[in-house]
Scaffold this motif. Sequence first.
Motif, PDB file in Angstrom:
ATOM      1  N   GLY A   1      -6.248   1.664   0.297  1.00  0.00           N
ATOM      2  CA  GLY A   1      -6.998   1.284  -0.899  1.00  0.00           C
ATOM      3  C   GLY A   1      -6.083   0.657  -1.934  1.00  0.00           C
ATOM      4  O   GLY A   1      -5.460  -0.358  -1.678  1.00  0.00           O
ATOM      5  N   ALA A   2      -5.987   1.284  -3.095  1.00  0.00           N
ATOM      6  CA  ALA A   2      -5.246   0.680  -4.213  1.00  0.00           C
ATOM      7  C   ALA A   2      -3.770   0.515  -3.905  1.00  0.00           C
ATOM      8  O   ALA A   2      -3.166  -0.502  -4.238  1.00  0.00           O
ATOM      9  CB  ALA A   2      -5.428   1.526  -5.459  1.00  0.00           C
ATOM     10  N   GLY A   3      -3.177   1.525  -3.250  1.00  0.00           N
ATOM     11  CA  GLY A   3      -1.741   1.476  -2.994  1.00  0.00           C
ATOM     12  C   GLY A   3      -1.317   0.225  -2.239  1.00  0.00           C
ATOM     13  O   GLY A   3      -0.492  -0.558  -2.712  1.00  0.00           O
ATOM     14  N   ILE A   4      -1.911   0.023  -1.069  1.00  0.00           N
ATOM     15  CA  ILE A   4      -1.490  -1.113  -0.235  1.00  0.00           C
ATOM     16  C   ILE A   4      -1.892  -2.427  -0.893  1.00  0.00           C
ATOM     17  O   ILE A   4      -1.202  -3.441  -0.739  1.00  0.00           O
ATOM     18  CB  ILE A   4      -2.069  -0.981   1.204  1.00  0.00           C
ATOM     19  CG1 ILE A   4      -1.317  -1.901   2.144  1.00  0.00           C
ATOM     20  CG2 ILE A   4      -3.551  -1.283   1.239  1.00  0.00           C
ATOM     21  CD1 ILE A   4       0.108  -1.489   2.371  1.00  0.00           C
ATOM     22  N   THR A   5      -3.008  -2.423  -1.629  1.00  0.00           N
ATOM     23  CA  THR A   5      -3.419  -3.657  -2.302  1.00  0.00           C
ATOM     24  C   THR A   5      -2.380  -4.071  -3.335  1.00  0.00           C
ATOM     25  O   THR A   5      -2.007  -5.236  -3.424  1.00  0.00           O
ATOM     26  CB  THR A   5      -4.770  -3.461  -3.009  1.00  0.00           C
ATOM     27  OG1 THR A   5      -5.686  -2.893  -2.086  1.00  0.00           O
ATOM     28  CG2 THR A   5      -5.303  -4.777  -3.509  1.00  0.00           C
ATOM     29  N   LEU A   6      -1.902  -3.108  -4.117  1.00  0.00           N
ATOM     30  CA  LEU A   6      -0.897  -3.418  -5.127  1.00  0.00           C
ATOM     31  C   LEU A   6       0.399  -3.888  -4.495  1.00  0.00           C
ATOM     32  O   LEU A   6       1.044  -4.811  -4.972  1.00  0.00           O
ATOM     33  CB  LEU A   6      -0.656  -2.206  -6.019  1.00  0.00           C
ATOM     34  CG  LEU A   6      -1.747  -1.960  -7.045  1.00  0.00           C
ATOM     35  CD1 LEU A   6      -1.590  -0.591  -7.666  1.00  0.00           C
ATOM     36  CD2 LEU A   6      -1.695  -3.022  -8.125  1.00  0.00           C
ATOM     37  N   ILE A   7       0.791  -3.243  -3.390  1.00  0.00           N
ATOM     38  CA  ILE A   7       2.024  -3.665  -2.733  1.00  0.00           C
ATOM     39  C   ILE A   7       1.876  -5.093  -2.223  1.00  0.00           C
ATOM     40  O   ILE A   7       2.783  -5.920  -2.346  1.00  0.00           O
ATOM     41  CB  ILE A   7       2.378  -2.694  -1.585  1.00  0.00           C
ATOM     42  CG1 ILE A   7       2.711  -1.319  -2.176  1.00  0.00           C
ATOM     43  CG2 ILE A   7       3.542  -3.216  -0.777  1.00  0.00           C
ATOM     44  CD1 ILE A   7       3.003  -0.274  -1.150  1.00  0.00           C
ATOM     45  N   THR A   8       0.708  -5.392  -1.653  1.00  0.00           N
ATOM     46  CA  THR A   8       0.445  -6.765  -1.205  1.00  0.00           C
ATOM     47  C   THR A   8       0.521  -7.721  -2.387  1.00  0.00           C
ATOM     48  O   THR A   8       1.105  -8.809  -2.274  1.00  0.00           O
ATOM     49  CB  THR A   8      -0.952  -6.856  -0.564  1.00  0.00           C
ATOM     50  OG1 THR A   8      -1.114  -5.789   0.355  1.00  0.00           O
ATOM     51  CG2 THR A   8      -1.125  -8.182   0.141  1.00  0.00           C
TER      52      THR A   8
END
Lengths: 185, 216, 193
Positions: free
Chosen positions: C169-176
Amino acid sequence: MKKTLHMVAVLMVLGFISGFSLVRMEEYAAPRIEAHRREAVEASIYAIFPKGKSYKVLELGGREIFEVFGSSRSPIGYAFTGKGKGYQDDIVVMIGLYPALTRLAGIEILRSVETPGLGGEIVKPFFKNQFQNLSASEPIRYIVGRAPASDSEIQAITGATVTSRSLVRILNGEIEAVAKLLRQK
Amino acid sequence: MIKQLYQDWIKGIWRNNPVFVQLLGMCPTLAVTTSLINGIAMGCATCFVLVASSLMVSVIRRLIPGEVRIAGFTIIIATFVTVAELFLAANFPLLSKTLGPYVPLIIVNCIILGRAEAFASKHSPIRALADSFGMGVGFTLSLVLLGSIRELFATGGIIGTRILPASFENWVVMIMPAGAFLTLGFLIGLFNMIESKLKSHKVTMSQGHMTQVKNS
Amino acid sequence: MTHIILIFIAAAVTNNFVLAYFLGVCPFLGVSKRIESAFGMGLATTFVMCVAAILTWLIYHFLLIPFNLLFLRNVTFILVIASAVQVVEMFLKKFNPVLYRALGIYLPLITTNCAILGLALFMVMRQYNFFESVAFAVGGGVGFTFALTVMAGIREELEMADVPASLKGAGITLITAGLLALIFMGFAGIIAT
């Protein structure tokens, strides 16, 4: 109809209260904000001209030029701001010229959001001091890869070519424009 | 009553943290957390606006007709933000310049409108005060965390004092937008990991308790 | 003329609203799951941005400055934006109900999109003239749409990937987003001349 009137009335009351509070806040804040702005400008002028004691504001050609005085009656130099696009965003610089208009007294960076550690180094003394006594009769050039040879060349910052180039471009443009205005005076 | 107020306040800090759980107010969180001080300043400004507007919304909640409540809330919020912006510019010019355009952007910080709509417009002023203050503190703490981490790795220290050894090569990327996204992403991941560990710990604890009760 | 084009390109690419200025991150995280909705949201936002830029520029230069009301900037800007969104909503409902339904709750949320208010504030701060402001708004909107759509494309692929539970969710989206921001950093400085 009554409902609409009620809605409009509530919004208008809120609007008035908001407007009133903001007017009072502005009266409190405006003089202080202006004082801070002037302090920042003065600090940069006196950083360029350490012997300066006072200045007069000249309005020439639509811009503000500061005529700086020391202990005597004749000016010890002129200071003016220049602005232009750097690498990240605008760079604002205060430029100092000696009265003969042939040499720079120095520069102070008023605003820079360049990359810290690279373009951001332009605020450091080692870079700014290069501009002290630099020739203003011909366009300043930034040098990469070897030491500056003439007195209109400065060393660019390694890894910050764009910032160095932008700053030099801003300086050349402003100096030429202001020198012309001052000579016409 | 006090217990209720405490609950209202504490949930904004961990369980319903506006940044790590609700994922609100991302714009300022990423933009101004280039240092610890900036994080504190933005957090305090937002907290002030949050508490002041929630309080005001709660006090006049019976007087605003439903259709215009968002417009009304927005006027209130925008006014308090302008007050904060002018106060900051008048008394802390350096901070004002660093935080820059992100102070007026507090107006569209979803946390403020969100709390006004979801809580303050439906509860008493004292409870609205507790809730908004908790959210404000939770928000400030997340900003402080993010700001310290970014400043630490980008400059080697916090608040100007160097902490990491001189041999540490500064990670300049941490001060740049990319670093903000990456740090926040990993922090959210960490937060979720801690949350799930706490939850499974609670479940096994209660399961253990139940077997105990059964056996006794 | 080149100046205007440069402002457009700067706003769209080198100083991308989302990846460089963090404006519009909430919808960036919230609406970037499907390419179609991301693109639609981007277009709607771009349209509102242009309308808002024009209106706020006019109000700033013909109302706030002449009458010395600069401190009312925030309040007037946000009210103009909210009204513009309301009008766009009614317009879409009447002329493109499909898009209206697809955007759903996200349409009124454009009001709280920092990108719109941020655009107005930046434009005023940089003292753009009318045409520069329009170029800035269109460029910003295009850049926003671009970032949103690219993110949606990546997230659609990520759904098949093996993301650790805590980062979903938010974690991987922000890293991307962080990686995207790194990529866009390469564009900076191209327009310094």
